[in-house]
Design an enzyme around this catalytic site. Structure first.
Site, short mmCIF file in Angstrom:
data_model
loop_
_atom_site.label_atom_id
_atom_site.label_comp_id
_atom_site.label_asym_id
_atom_site.label_seq_id
_atom_site.Cartn_x
_atom_site.Cartn_y
_atom_site.Cartn_z
N ASP A 84 10.80 2.49 6.95
CA ASP A 84 10.35 1.12 7.15
C ASP A 84 11.56 0.31 7.58
O ASP A 84 12.52 0.16 6.80
CB ASP A 84 9.75 0.54 5.86
N ASP A 120 -9.32 6.48 8.61
CA ASP A 120 -10.27 5.48 8.16
C ASP A 120 -10.11 4.28 9.09
O ASP A 120 -9.32 3.37 8.81
CB ASP A 120 -10.00 5.09 6.70
N ALA A 125 -4.88 2.84 8.35
CA ALA A 125 -4.48 1.51 8.83
C ALA A 125 -5.32 1.09 10.03
O ALA A 125 -6.40 0.51 9.85
CB ALA A 125 -2.99 1.53 9.19
N ARG A 126 -4.88 1.38 11.24
CA ARG A 126 -5.59 0.98 12.46
C ARG A 126 -5.58 2.10 13.48
O ARG A 126 -4.58 2.82 13.63
CB ARG A 126 -4.93 -0.27 13.07
N ILE A 145 0.84 -1.20 0.00
CA ILE A 145 0.00 0.00 0.00
C ILE A 145 0.87 1.25 0.00
O ILE A 145 0.64 2.18 -0.78
CB ILE A 145 -0.96 0.01 1.21
N HIS A 151 -13.56 2.72 8.50
CA HIS A 151 -12.67 1.66 8.02
C HIS A 151 -13.17 1.12 6.68
O HIS A 151 -13.34 -0.09 6.48
CB HIS A 151 -12.57 0.54 9.05
N GLU A 175 -13.43 2.85 18.07
CA GLU A 175 -12.10 2.99 18.65
C GLU A 175 -11.66 4.44 18.83
O GLU A 175 -10.54 4.70 19.25
CB GLU A 175 -11.09 2.23 17.79
#
Length: 309
Positions: free
Chosen positions: A176, A259, A234-235, A157, A280, A264
Protein backbone atom coordinates in the site's frame (compact mmCIF):
# COMPACT_ATOMS: atom_id res chain seq x y z
CA UNK A 1 -41.72 24.56 6.73
CA UNK A 2 -39.26 22.00 5.33
CA UNK A 3 -35.59 22.33 6.27
CA UNK A 4 -34.66 20.89 2.88
CA UNK A 5 -35.12 17.92 0.58
CA UNK A 6 -33.12 14.71 0.91
CA UNK A 7 -33.20 12.14 -1.91
CA UNK A 8 -32.39 8.53 -0.93
CA UNK A 9 -31.78 6.11 -3.80
CA UNK A 10 -30.59 2.84 -2.12
CA UNK A 11 -33.52 0.42 -1.82
CA UNK A 12 -32.56 -1.03 1.60
CA UNK A 13 -33.84 2.17 3.23
CA UNK A 14 -37.36 1.25 2.09
CA UNK A 15 -37.20 -2.27 3.50
CA UNK A 16 -34.85 -2.05 6.48
CA UNK A 17 -34.17 1.60 7.08
CA UNK A 18 -37.53 3.28 7.66
CA UNK A 19 -36.27 4.29 11.09
CA UNK A 20 -33.75 6.60 9.43
CA UNK A 21 -36.36 8.04 7.06
CA UNK A 22 -38.65 8.71 10.03
CA UNK A 23 -35.70 10.33 11.85
CA UNK A 24 -35.00 12.70 8.98
CA UNK A 25 -38.67 13.62 8.64
CA UNK A 26 -38.96 14.23 12.38
CA UNK A 27 -36.14 16.75 12.03
CA UNK A 28 -38.11 18.66 9.44
CA UNK A 29 -36.70 17.32 6.17
CA UNK A 30 -38.67 16.25 3.11
CA UNK A 31 -37.47 12.76 2.21
CA UNK A 32 -37.86 11.35 -1.30
CA UNK A 33 -36.80 7.70 -1.05
CA UNK A 34 -36.79 4.80 -3.48
CA UNK A 35 -39.84 2.58 -2.94
CA UNK A 36 -39.49 0.89 -6.34
CA UNK A 37 -38.19 -2.61 -6.96
CA UNK A 38 -35.43 -1.20 -9.15
CA UNK A 39 -32.95 1.63 -9.34
CA UNK A 40 -34.11 5.09 -10.36
CA UNK A 41 -33.90 5.63 -14.11
CA UNK A 42 -31.61 8.33 -15.47
CA UNK A 43 -34.53 10.66 -16.19
CA UNK A 44 -36.03 10.08 -12.73
CA UNK A 45 -32.74 10.93 -11.05
CA UNK A 46 -32.40 14.11 -13.11
CA UNK A 47 -35.84 15.21 -11.95
CA UNK A 48 -35.31 14.35 -8.28
CA UNK A 49 -31.90 15.97 -7.90
CA UNK A 50 -33.02 19.33 -9.32
CA UNK A 51 -34.34 20.67 -5.99
CA UNK A 52 -32.50 18.34 -3.61
CA UNK A 53 -30.31 19.66 -0.80
CA UNK A 54 -28.74 16.25 -0.22
CA UNK A 55 -28.65 12.85 -1.87
CA UNK A 56 -27.79 9.48 -0.36
CA UNK A 57 -26.70 7.29 -3.24
CA UNK A 58 -25.61 3.73 -3.86
CA UNK A 59 -24.26 2.87 -7.31
CA UNK A 60 -26.28 5.46 -9.23
CA UNK A 61 -24.24 7.35 -11.81
CA UNK A 62 -23.82 10.92 -10.59
CA UNK A 63 -21.82 12.46 -13.41
CA UNK A 64 -21.51 16.07 -14.51
CA UNK A 65 -24.66 15.84 -16.65
CA UNK A 66 -26.77 14.93 -13.62
CA UNK A 67 -25.02 17.10 -11.04
CA UNK A 68 -25.26 20.26 -13.12
CA UNK A 69 -29.06 19.92 -12.96
CA UNK A 70 -28.98 20.38 -9.19
CA UNK A 71 -29.78 23.92 -8.10
CA UNK A 72 -29.04 23.63 -4.38
CA UNK A 73 -27.26 20.34 -3.73
CA UNK A 74 -24.93 20.60 -0.74
CA UNK A 75 -23.92 17.03 -0.03
CA UNK A 76 -23.62 13.64 -1.71
CA UNK A 77 -23.50 10.88 0.90
CA UNK A 78 -22.38 7.49 -0.41
CA UNK A 79 -24.16 4.39 0.86
CA UNK A 80 -20.81 2.55 0.81
CA UNK A 81 -17.22 3.60 0.26
CA UNK A 82 -16.48 3.43 -3.48
CA UNK A 83 -16.81 6.80 -5.21
CA UNK A 84 -16.16 5.68 -8.81
CA UNK A 85 -19.82 6.32 -9.76
CA UNK A 86 -19.56 9.96 -8.64
CA UNK A 87 -17.82 12.79 -10.48
CA UNK A 88 -16.04 13.98 -7.35
CA UNK A 89 -13.98 16.62 -9.17
CA UNK A 90 -17.07 18.29 -10.60
CA UNK A 91 -18.87 18.04 -7.25
CA UNK A 92 -15.96 19.75 -5.51
CA UNK A 93 -15.91 22.41 -8.19
CA UNK A 94 -19.58 23.11 -7.49
CA UNK A 95 -19.00 23.23 -3.73
CA UNK A 96 -20.85 19.95 -3.11
CA UNK A 97 -19.45 17.92 -0.21
CA UNK A 98 -18.89 14.22 -1.02
CA UNK A 99 -18.89 11.77 1.91
CA UNK A 100 -18.58 8.01 2.22
CA UNK A 101 -19.55 5.52 4.91
CA UNK A 102 -16.04 4.69 6.05
CA UNK A 103 -15.72 1.48 8.07
CA UNK A 104 -19.40 0.61 7.87
CA UNK A 105 -19.02 -2.58 5.84
CA UNK A 106 -15.37 -3.44 6.40
CA UNK A 107 -16.06 -6.49 8.58
CA UNK A 108 -18.72 -7.87 6.21
CA UNK A 109 -16.44 -7.49 3.17
CA UNK A 110 -13.48 -8.96 5.04
CA UNK A 111 -15.48 -12.04 6.08
CA UNK A 112 -16.75 -12.45 2.51
CA UNK A 113 -13.18 -12.23 1.23
CA UNK A 114 -12.13 -15.11 3.46
CA UNK A 115 -15.20 -17.07 2.34
CA UNK A 116 -14.15 -16.49 -1.28
CA UNK A 117 -10.62 -17.67 -0.51
CA UNK A 118 -11.91 -20.86 1.06
CA UNK A 119 -14.41 -21.45 -1.74
CA UNK A 120 -11.76 -21.07 -4.43
CA UNK A 121 -9.26 -23.22 -2.51
CA UNK A 122 -11.70 -26.12 -2.22
CA UNK A 123 -13.47 -25.56 -5.58
CA UNK A 124 -16.61 -25.38 -3.47
CA UNK A 125 -19.01 -24.21 -6.19
CA UNK A 126 -18.04 -27.13 -8.43
CA UNK A 127 -18.29 -29.66 -5.59
CA UNK A 128 -21.72 -28.40 -4.58
CA UNK A 129 -23.07 -28.42 -8.13
CA UNK A 130 -21.75 -31.96 -8.71
CA UNK A 131 -23.27 -33.22 -5.46
CA UNK A 132 -26.67 -31.78 -6.39
CA UNK A 133 -26.47 -33.83 -9.57
CA UNK A 134 -25.64 -37.00 -7.63
CA UNK A 135 -21.92 -36.96 -8.47
CA UNK A 136 -19.71 -38.05 -5.56
CA UNK A 137 -16.39 -37.60 -7.38
CA UNK A 138 -13.62 -36.44 -5.06
CA UNK A 139 -12.32 -32.95 -5.86
CA UNK A 140 -8.95 -32.25 -4.26
CA UNK A 141 -8.44 -28.75 -2.90
CA UNK A 142 -5.81 -27.07 -0.75
CA UNK A 143 -5.57 -25.60 2.75
CA UNK A 144 -4.95 -21.96 3.60
CA UNK A 145 -2.44 -22.99 6.29
CA UNK A 146 1.11 -21.99 5.46
CA UNK A 147 0.20 -20.19 2.24
CA UNK A 148 1.19 -16.61 1.46
CA UNK A 149 -1.58 -14.05 1.20
CA UNK A 150 -0.72 -10.83 -0.59
CA UNK A 151 -3.02 -7.91 0.21
CA UNK A 152 -3.13 -4.97 -2.20
CA UNK A 153 -4.48 -2.10 -0.12
CA UNK A 154 -4.03 -2.13 3.64
CA UNK A 155 -6.99 0.01 4.64
CA UNK A 156 -9.81 -0.93 7.03
CA UNK A 157 -10.89 -3.98 4.99
CA UNK A 158 -7.38 -5.13 4.14
CA UNK A 159 -6.35 -5.03 7.80
CA UNK A 160 -9.36 -7.12 8.85
CA UNK A 161 -8.66 -9.67 6.11
CA UNK A 162 -5.06 -9.88 7.31
CA UNK A 163 -6.13 -10.45 10.91
CA UNK A 164 -8.45 -13.31 9.96
CA UNK A 165 -5.86 -14.82 7.60
CA UNK A 166 -3.28 -14.85 10.40
CA UNK A 167 -5.66 -16.98 12.47
CA UNK A 168 -5.43 -19.56 9.66
CA UNK A 169 -1.63 -19.40 10.15
CA UNK A 170 -1.05 -17.88 6.73
CA UNK A 171 1.92 -15.67 5.94
CA UNK A 172 0.60 -12.17 5.19
CA UNK A 173 2.40 -9.62 3.04
CA UNK A 174 0.95 -6.33 1.85
CA UNK A 175 1.53 -3.43 -0.50
CA UNK A 176 0.00 0.00 0.00
CA UNK A 177 1.80 3.16 -1.17
CA UNK A 178 0.01 5.18 1.53
CA UNK A 179 1.00 2.91 4.42
CA UNK A 180 4.57 3.34 5.65
CA UNK A 181 4.38 1.05 8.68
CA UNK A 182 2.21 -1.97 9.47
CA UNK A 183 0.10 -2.05 12.62
CA UNK A 184 1.21 -5.65 13.15
CA UNK A 185 4.70 -7.14 13.10
CA UNK A 186 3.07 -10.21 11.53
CA UNK A 187 2.17 -8.26 8.37
CA UNK A 188 5.20 -7.57 6.19
CA UNK A 189 5.09 -4.55 3.87
CA UNK A 190 6.71 -5.42 0.54
CA UNK A 191 7.00 -4.02 -2.98
CA UNK A 192 4.14 -4.53 -5.38
CA UNK A 193 6.33 -6.69 -7.62
CA UNK A 194 7.42 -8.95 -4.77
CA UNK A 195 3.80 -9.37 -3.65
CA UNK A 196 2.74 -10.38 -7.17
CA UNK A 197 5.55 -12.92 -7.53
CA UNK A 198 5.45 -14.53 -4.07
CA UNK A 199 1.74 -14.70 -3.19
CA UNK A 200 -0.33 -17.87 -3.32
CA UNK A 201 -3.40 -15.66 -2.91
CA UNK A 202 -3.75 -12.02 -3.96
CA UNK A 203 -6.65 -10.05 -2.50
CA UNK A 204 -7.64 -6.63 -3.83
CA UNK A 205 -8.74 -3.92 -1.40
CA UNK A 206 -8.11 -0.68 -3.27
CA UNK A 207 -10.50 1.92 -4.72
CA UNK A 208 -11.10 2.21 -8.45
CA UNK A 209 -9.48 5.43 -9.67
CA UNK A 210 -7.74 6.66 -12.81
CA UNK A 211 -4.48 5.35 -11.37
CA UNK A 212 -5.75 1.92 -10.30
CA UNK A 213 -7.98 1.06 -13.28
CA UNK A 214 -6.56 -2.09 -14.89
CA UNK A 215 -3.87 -2.44 -12.24
CA UNK A 216 -4.17 -6.21 -12.68
CA UNK A 217 -3.17 -6.62 -16.33
CA UNK A 218 -1.27 -9.04 -18.58
CA UNK A 219 2.08 -8.01 -17.13
CA UNK A 220 0.85 -8.77 -13.61
CA UNK A 221 -0.70 -12.13 -14.55
CA UNK A 222 2.57 -13.10 -16.28
CA UNK A 223 4.45 -12.58 -12.99
CA UNK A 224 2.00 -14.49 -10.76
CA UNK A 225 2.47 -18.09 -9.73
CA UNK A 226 0.54 -20.47 -11.98
CA UNK A 227 -0.96 -21.89 -8.80
CA UNK A 228 -2.08 -18.47 -7.54
CA UNK A 229 -5.65 -17.51 -6.71
CA UNK A 230 -6.89 -13.94 -7.22
CA UNK A 231 -9.68 -12.60 -4.99
CA UNK A 232 -11.38 -9.35 -5.99
CA UNK A 233 -14.03 -8.05 -3.60
CA UNK A 234 -13.46 -4.44 -4.68
CA UNK A 235 -14.23 -3.35 -8.27
CA UNK A 236 -14.21 -5.13 -11.63
CA UNK A 237 -12.34 -2.25 -13.25
CA UNK A 238 -9.21 -3.10 -11.28
CA UNK A 239 -8.76 -6.19 -13.47
CA UNK A 240 -8.54 -5.96 -17.27
CA UNK A 241 -11.15 -8.15 -18.97
CA UNK A 242 -8.96 -9.36 -21.85
CA UNK A 243 -5.99 -10.10 -19.60
CA UNK A 244 -8.25 -11.94 -17.15
CA UNK A 245 -9.68 -14.17 -19.87
CA UNK A 246 -6.23 -14.97 -21.26
CA UNK A 247 -4.80 -15.76 -17.83
CA UNK A 248 -7.62 -18.17 -17.02
CA UNK A 249 -7.72 -19.94 -20.40
CA UNK A 250 -3.93 -20.16 -20.78
CA UNK A 251 -3.33 -21.50 -17.27
CA UNK A 252 -1.32 -18.52 -16.06
CA UNK A 253 -3.30 -18.53 -12.82
CA UNK A 254 -5.21 -21.27 -11.04
CA UNK A 255 -8.45 -19.53 -10.11
CA UNK A 256 -10.13 -16.13 -9.91
CA UNK A 257 -13.10 -15.33 -7.70
CA UNK A 258 -14.77 -11.91 -7.71
CA UNK A 259 -17.57 -10.02 -6.01
CA UNK A 260 -18.32 -7.34 -8.60
CA UNK A 261 -21.12 -5.98 -10.78
CA UNK A 262 -22.14 -8.80 -13.16
CA UNK A 263 -22.54 -6.42 -16.13
CA UNK A 264 -18.84 -5.58 -15.92
CA UNK A 265 -17.64 -9.08 -16.77
CA UNK A 266 -17.89 -10.72 -20.17
CA UNK A 267 -20.04 -13.88 -20.32
CA UNK A 268 -17.06 -15.73 -21.79
CA UNK A 269 -15.23 -15.16 -18.50
CA UNK A 270 -18.22 -15.94 -16.28
CA UNK A 271 -18.68 -19.32 -17.99
CA UNK A 272 -15.09 -20.47 -17.36
CA UNK A 273 -14.72 -23.39 -14.88
CA UNK A 274 -11.85 -21.70 -12.99
CA UNK A 275 -13.80 -18.49 -12.38
CA UNK A 276 -16.53 -17.64 -9.86
CA UNK A 277 -18.51 -14.45 -9.36
CA UNK A 278 -21.06 -13.01 -6.94
CA UNK A 279 -23.07 -9.83 -7.67
CA UNK A 280 -21.13 -7.29 -5.58
CA UNK A 281 -22.82 -8.67 -2.47
CA UNK A 282 -19.97 -8.72 0.06
CA UNK A 283 -21.49 -5.94 2.14
CA UNK A 284 -24.97 -7.48 2.17
CA UNK A 285 -25.36 -8.29 5.87
CA UNK A 286 -27.86 -7.03 8.43
CA UNK A 287 -25.09 -5.41 10.44
CA UNK A 288 -23.41 -3.78 7.46
CA UNK A 289 -26.70 -2.42 6.09
CA UNK A 290 -27.57 -0.80 9.40
CA UNK A 291 -24.07 0.63 9.90
CA UNK A 292 -23.95 2.00 6.36
CA UNK A 293 -27.37 3.61 6.56
CA UNK A 294 -26.55 5.21 9.90
CA UNK A 295 -23.24 6.68 8.75
CA UNK A 296 -24.73 7.87 5.43
CA UNK A 297 -27.53 9.68 7.26
CA UNK A 298 -25.17 11.09 9.90
CA UNK A 299 -22.94 12.50 7.16
CA UNK A 300 -25.90 14.28 5.57
CA UNK A 301 -27.02 15.79 8.87
CA UNK A 302 -23.50 16.94 9.74
CA UNK A 303 -23.23 18.87 6.47
CA UNK A 304 -26.76 20.28 6.42
CA UNK A 305 -26.68 21.25 10.10
CA UNK A 306 -23.19 22.69 10.22
CA UNK A 307 -21.27 19.85 11.83
CA UNK A 308 -17.90 18.44 10.78
CA UNK A 309 -17.20 15.23 8.92
Amino acid sequence: MSRGKIVITPRPFNTKGMYFIDLLESRGYEVDYNSLNRRFLHEELLDKIEDADAIITGNDLLNEEILKESKQLKVISKYGVGLDNIDVKYANKMGIKVCKALGANSRSVAEMTILMMLSASRDFVNISNQAKNGNEERVIGQELYGKTLGILGLGAIGKKVAKIALSFEMKVIAYDPYVMQSDSELIELVSQNRLIQESDYISLHIPLTENTAGIINKSVFDRMKESAILINSARAGLVENKALYQALTEGKIRYVIEDVELKERDKAIIDLPNYSITPHAASFTVESDNNTMKIAVDNVLKVLEGGSI
